[in-house]
Design an enzyme around this catalytic site. Structure first.
Site, PDB file in Angstrom:
ATOM      1  N   CYS A  82       0.887  -2.303   3.869  1.00 16.54           N
ATOM      2  CA  CYS A  82       0.569  -3.624   3.334  1.00 16.54           C
ATOM      3  C   CYS A  82       1.102  -3.741   1.897  1.00 16.54           C
ATOM      4  O   CYS A  82       2.307  -3.597   1.694  1.00 16.54           O
ATOM      5  CB  CYS A  82      -0.928  -3.910   3.439  1.00 16.54           C
ATOM      6  SG  CYS A  82      -1.315  -5.681   3.227  1.00 16.54           S
ATOM      7  N   HIS A 191      -1.368  -3.618   9.074  1.00 15.11           N
ATOM      8  CA  HIS A 191      -2.294  -2.497   8.899  1.00 15.11           C
ATOM      9  C   HIS A 191      -2.377  -1.679  10.186  1.00 15.11           C
ATOM     10  O   HIS A 191      -3.111  -2.050  11.102  1.00 15.11           O
ATOM     11  CB  HIS A 191      -3.691  -3.016   8.550  1.00 15.11           C
ATOM     12  CG  HIS A 191      -3.814  -3.589   7.184  1.00 15.11           C
ATOM     13  ND1 HIS A 191      -4.082  -2.814   6.076  1.00 15.11           N
ATOM     14  CD2 HIS A 191      -3.692  -4.859   6.738  1.00 15.11           C
ATOM     15  CE1 HIS A 191      -4.136  -3.580   5.006  1.00 15.11           C
ATOM     16  NE2 HIS A 191      -3.894  -4.828   5.377  1.00 15.11           N
ATOM     17  N   GLU A 193      -3.907   1.039  10.562  1.00 12.96           N
ATOM     18  CA  GLU A 193      -5.269   1.586  10.644  1.00 12.96           C
ATOM     19  C   GLU A 193      -6.260   0.571  11.203  1.00 12.96           C
ATOM     20  O   GLU A 193      -7.384   0.936  11.555  1.00 12.96           O
ATOM     21  CB  GLU A 193      -5.730   2.096   9.276  1.00 12.96           C
ATOM     22  CG  GLU A 193      -6.184   1.051   8.281  1.00 12.96           C
ATOM     23  CD  GLU A 193      -5.052   0.313   7.574  1.00 12.96           C
ATOM     24  OE1 GLU A 193      -5.361  -0.450   6.642  1.00 12.96           O
ATOM     25  OE2 GLU A 193      -3.883   0.484   7.962  1.00 12.96           O
TER      26      GLU A 193
END
Length: 210
Positions: A82, A191, A193
């Site tokens: 990001c 993202h 994650e």
């Protein structure tokens, strides 16, 4: 062999989410701002959320730009996520203010030209042939984005002695860089994650390069 990964703690980013996601795919993860630990790790992850200027200020506070530069000069893997990817470029422009980035890639991070901002939610990407990060992932795979700024033009061109980096694009109002793979330096605007199984697969692919 288990890879030792440092998630760089410079006051920005989803540190624990990144830590958990990397641990899920088999990494030995440390969240730290310690210079030597970050230099010694097999791989370095630079997260980031919020404003470009604030992230660069925090990064410099822990000598993060030097860590990134020295690791890359030695061919040691770095992954930006990001705003952690955005600050790898030359500059960011927000609200008329220009902030110098790490300068590892030429280019400007600027506001997206879209009817709705931030760009928040799941989106597909267009990965190039030969991508390592997206290996094994279907073209319709969606990743989680949340941002209002991005790199709208890829400026680095192939030259003598190095190949063209692999650039993945996405679109929200305008095309923007969703990911880039440039030897030891890689980054994602989305993202991983927060992208479930797709993000885990991408992180596992990255871990395989470390």
């Amino acid at each position: 062999m288990v890879k030792k990964i440092v998630v760089l703690d410079y006051g920005s980013g989803n540190l624990r989410s990144a830590e958990r996601a990397l641990a899920r795919v088999g990494a030995d993860v440390t969240v730290t701002a310690d210079y030597d630990t970050a230099m010694d790790a097999d791989g370095l992850v630079v997260p980031g959320v919020g404003a470009f200027e604030a992230c660069m200020s925090g990064l410099k506070g822990v000598r993060g730009e030097r860590i990134v530069g020295r690791r890359l000069s030695a061919g040691r893997p770095v992954l930006g996520i990001c705003v952690g990817m955005q600050i790898l470029f030359d500059r960011g422009v927000e609200h008329g203010t220009e902030t110098e980035g790490c300068g590892e890639w030429p280019g400007t991070v600027e506001r997206l030209d879209a009817p709705v901002l931030p760009h928040m939610g799941w989106n597909t990407v267009k990965a190039p042939a030969g991508s390592v990060l997206f290996d094994g992932l279907d073209a319709e795979t969606r990743f989680y984005f949340v941002h209002s700024y991005g790199v709208r033009e890829w400026e680095l061109q192939p030259g003598e002695g190095f190949a063209q980096p692999l650039v993945t694009w996405a679109e929200h109002g305008v095309p923007f860089v969703a990911a880039a793979e440039n030897g030891a330096l890689m980054g994602t605007q989305f993202h991983p994650e927060k992208s479930g199984d797709a993000g885990a697969a991408l992180l596992k692919n990255w871990l395989g390069t470390v």
